[in-house]
Scaffold this active site. Structure first.
Site, mmCIF file in Angstrom:
data_model
loop_
_atom_site.group_PDB
_atom_site.id
_atom_site.type_symbol
_atom_site.label_atom_id
_atom_site.label_comp_id
_atom_site.label_asym_id
_atom_site.label_seq_id
_atom_site.Cartn_x
_atom_site.Cartn_y
_atom_site.Cartn_z
ATOM 1 N N GLU A 1 -9.951 5.677 3.139
ATOM 2 C CA GLU A 1 -10.752 4.577 3.648
ATOM 3 C C GLU A 1 -9.795 3.430 3.919
ATOM 4 O O GLU A 1 -8.711 3.368 3.343
ATOM 5 C CB GLU A 1 -11.788 4.148 2.598
ATOM 6 C CG GLU A 1 -11.277 3.154 1.538
ATOM 7 C CD GLU A 1 -10.204 3.710 0.619
ATOM 8 O OE1 GLU A 1 -10.058 4.939 0.558
ATOM 9 O OE2 GLU A 1 -9.497 2.910 -0.025
ATOM 10 N N SER B 1 1.747 -9.682 -0.851
ATOM 11 C CA SER B 1 1.373 -8.274 -0.765
ATOM 12 C C SER B 1 1.469 -7.674 0.629
ATOM 13 O O SER B 1 1.612 -6.466 0.775
ATOM 14 C CB SER B 1 -0.051 -8.089 -1.294
ATOM 15 O OG SER B 1 -0.934 -8.979 -0.637
ATOM 16 N N LYS C 1 0.809 -1.223 0.000
ATOM 17 C CA LYS C 1 0.000 0.000 0.000
ATOM 18 C C LYS C 1 0.842 1.273 0.000
ATOM 19 O O LYS C 1 0.428 2.303 -0.529
ATOM 20 C CB LYS C 1 -0.939 0.012 1.204
ATOM 21 C CG LYS C 1 -2.016 -1.070 1.174
ATOM 22 C CD LYS C 1 -3.046 -0.828 0.080
ATOM 23 C CE LYS C 1 -4.216 -1.807 0.174
ATOM 24 N NZ LYS C 1 -5.118 -1.698 -0.986
#
Lengths: 401, 268
Positions: free
Chosen positions: A113, A380, A91
């Site tokens: 969010e 990830s 991210k």
């Protein structure tokens, strides 16, 4: 130009576009212009790559998973280690890019969010680094499932707002972030965390994650001397998958495989398998596959993984699905948790539960492709945030105490 | 047969006043009650009714309307129920349009929705999250069925953008008075008069102002510069707070009368 570049501006085939209140049009135009100018400005690329190198810790390694490979039918499996990035997931790639854009646009506040909390933590991190105010919207249900990440965000100086509307998960957090944005847009940038939403978000977020695919391609060529047979990722909104896939879109010999959350099983109705059960529709500003009823009302999604618990998916994935360039399959909670445990015990890596869906997919795919095949998995995120959930799932001593 | 939007605006203009437009979600609190509440609204002085189509993700709406549509959806309000409500109120001679997020129309079938709405006696649709760029099929379908298409402009809209939005609109142009979601506010935004002024350069359509109007005084203030005053959350809030269906109808009627007096007030 790749085969899946947008056809009309902001579109991927019939998907994408902008379905937003008119009040946001000017902000989206401003963002698109700032993004395009930044892309054409070498100092922006330099600034971002310097942050990636000295702050995120890029390039992330590509790890050969020799013992995990044995669980995958003998295929040679490599892990792209986005879990080793600062803040623990992919991210941060997107967030640093968008935070730099926020500064270029002269805005002082960011909102985000978050589902699993990884994007919220990354946004809070970038906001602290660049001196921006930060508010993160998170479904109340998710604040419970991901309490550790709530604490991290607060330590980083962000305000965390639990959202009690609707299903109290990621979808409702996005609604609330949009409501904030439309009210405060003059000084606020909405750091959308995945490749969904109105244009230019899907294209822009993908751009900031393309570094994953670029590095993976170089790294696998260096170690194996050839491209992989398959690139594998989990797909919630689909940003980590788009990042990895982008490195191989123009290589038809590389299969692209995305794994979405099968929850308690697709047949139970309690899942987040948009491609298995959804239909094209509009959600959160874009046309894409949406879990919806016959009247176009969004259906609630379910997954053990907060980050995959979302009834929509990025519009570029919808297009890759329709064209057949990528294949998407559900992985249910039990299969994902089994793969979670296998990776822990074979490689000494605790993955995020989101990522465990990709691992389970690779175990299936490896058996299908057989020995000699090469598979790269986007690892990830790391699983620190999921330790309590996993301990409870496996009934470990002390869990729930 | 109810009057068209153009006829309603013409008459209001003839009377030297702004039109009053009231919003209520269909199926709130029940389908039948919503029909009664709409009739009470019109009896109180509302000229045009926006029948809301309840949607699961109302990201332009504040807490009052969110609560109302959640209740309506919980009670099983579907698109067919909404069309039925439109048919019932139209049969009473009420001028009705539908206010809806885009996905329910797309899912129902764009042509099918337009055809059924026209059959039900509806006059048009307000689509807050549909932009002109995505509206090609909608423009065709509404054109074929002689329905008005109401798009929105906002204080952040550039003049070029207002031109673009106005060029695909009919019936009236909806000017969102403020940057924000629906909900009653203490003051109507100071951005609204300037936005209406800019919109008038782009179009001869009536320009109506919504977001934040809840009292007769605010309605009078907006009516001084706009062709129509749109009120939604204030009606919904009165219904949410009412102790009985009878009280809800009474409160809706009282508010409508207060607002109707407001749009008729002459500037001092």
């Amino acid at each position: 130009m790749t085969t899946t570049q947008e056809h009309q501006p902001g579109h991927f085939g019939p998907y994408g576009g902008r379905f937003v209140p008119e009040a946001l049009t000017a902000a989206l135009d401003e963002l698109e212009q700032a993004f395009d100018l930044a892309c054409a400005d070498p100092t922006f690329a330099l600034e971002l790559s310097e942050l990636e190198r000295t702050y995120t810790g890029r390039p992330s390694p590509l790890t050969f998973a020799s013992r995990f490979s044995l669980e995958c039918g003998g295929a040679r499996v490599y892990l792209k280690r986005e879990d080793l990035n600062h803040t623990g997931s992919h991210k941060i790639n997107n967030v640093l890019g968008q935070a730099l854009l926020t500064r270029r646009m002269g805005k002082q506040r960011v909102i985000a969010e978050t589902g699993a909390g990884q994007h919220g933590v990354a946004t809070a991190t970038a906001a602290a680094l660049m001196g921006l105010e930060c508010t993160v919207y998170m479904g109340e249900e998710d604040t419970r499932r991901q309490a550790l990440n709530v604490a991290r965000m607060r330590l980083l100086g962000a305000e965390v707002v639990p959202v009690t509307a609707g299903s109290r998960t990621l979808k409702d957090a996005i609604n609330e972030a949009m409501r904030d944005w439309v009210t405060t847009v003059e000084r606020t940038h909405y750091v959308l965390g995945t490749v969904t939403g109105p244009a230019p978000f899907p294209r822009m977020v993908r751009h900031f994650h393309e570094v994953i695919g670029r590095e993976t391609r170089e790294q696998i060529l260096a170690v194996e001397g050839r491209l992989p047979d398959a690139a594998v990722a989990c797909v919630g909104g689909g940003s980590n998958a788009m990042g990895l896939f982008s490195g191989f879109l123009d290589d038809p010999q590389v299969q692209l495989r995305g794994y979405e959350a099968g929850g308690e099983g697709v047949a139970t109705g309690r899942h987040a398998s948009r491609f298995a059960t959804g239909a094209p529709g509009v959600l959160h500003g874009a046309r894409t596959y949406v879990m919806q009823d016959e009247w176009g009302q969004t259906m609630p999604s379910h997954s053990i993984s907060a980050g995959l618990d979302y009834p929509g998916v990025g519009p570029e994935h919808a297009w890759l699905h329709d064209t057949g360039r990528a294949v998407y399959e559900p992985v249910d909670d039990a299969e994902a948790m089994a793969a979670f445990e296998v990776l822990c015990r074979t490689e000494g890596i605790i993955p995020a539960i989101e990522t465990a869906h990709a691992l389970a997919g690779a175990m299936r795919l490896g058996r299908e492709l057989g020995p000699g095949a090469i598979i790269v998995i986007n690892l990830s995120g790391r699983g620190d945030k999921d330790v309590a959930t996993a301990a409870e799932w496996f009934g470990l001593p002390g869990a729930g105490a | 047969m109810s009057r068209s939007l153009a006829e309603v605006f013409d008459q209001a203009r003839h009377e030297g006043r702004a039109a009053l437009i009231g919003y209520l979600p269909a199926g709130f609190p029940t389908a039948q009650e919503s029909v009664e509440l709409i009739r009470a609204m019109v009896d109180g002085g509302v000229d045009i009714v926006e029948v809301g189509l309840p949607y699961s993700d109302p990201l332009m709406d504040g807490p009052d309307i969110q609560a109302a549509v959640e209740q309506a959806l919980g009670g099983g309000t579907t698109t067919d129920v909404v069309l039925d409500v439109v048919e019932q109120v139209s049969a009473h001679g009420i001028t009705a349009v539908v206010m809806t997020y885009w996905n329910p129309i797309e899912r129902y079938g764009v042509d099918r929705f337009a055809t059924r709405l026209a059959q039900a006696g509806g006059h048009g649709v307000i689509t807050p999250d549909l932009t002109p760029e995505e509206a090609a099929a909608w423009i065709d379908a509404t054109g074929r069925n002689d329905l008005d298409r109401v798009f929105l402009v906002a204080p952040s809209s550039t003049d070029a953008r207002i031109d673009r939005v106005a060029s695909v609109s009919s019936g009236f142009l909806y000017a969102a008075s403020t940057m924000g979601v629906t909900g009653a506010r203490a003051q109507v935004s100071s951005a609204a008069p300037e936005l209406v002024e800019r919109a008038r350069h782009a179009t001869d359509l009536p320009v109506c102002v919504g977001l934040g109007v809840s009292t007769g005084d605010q309605a009078a203030e907006v009516a001084a510069y706009a062709d129509g005053v749109i009120v939604g959350s204030a009606f919904v809030r009165r219904i949410l707070q009412a102790a009985s269906p009878a009280e809800a109808r009474e409160q809706v009627g009282l508010l409508a009368a207060d607002l109707a007096e407001g749009v008729r007030r002459r500037p001092a």
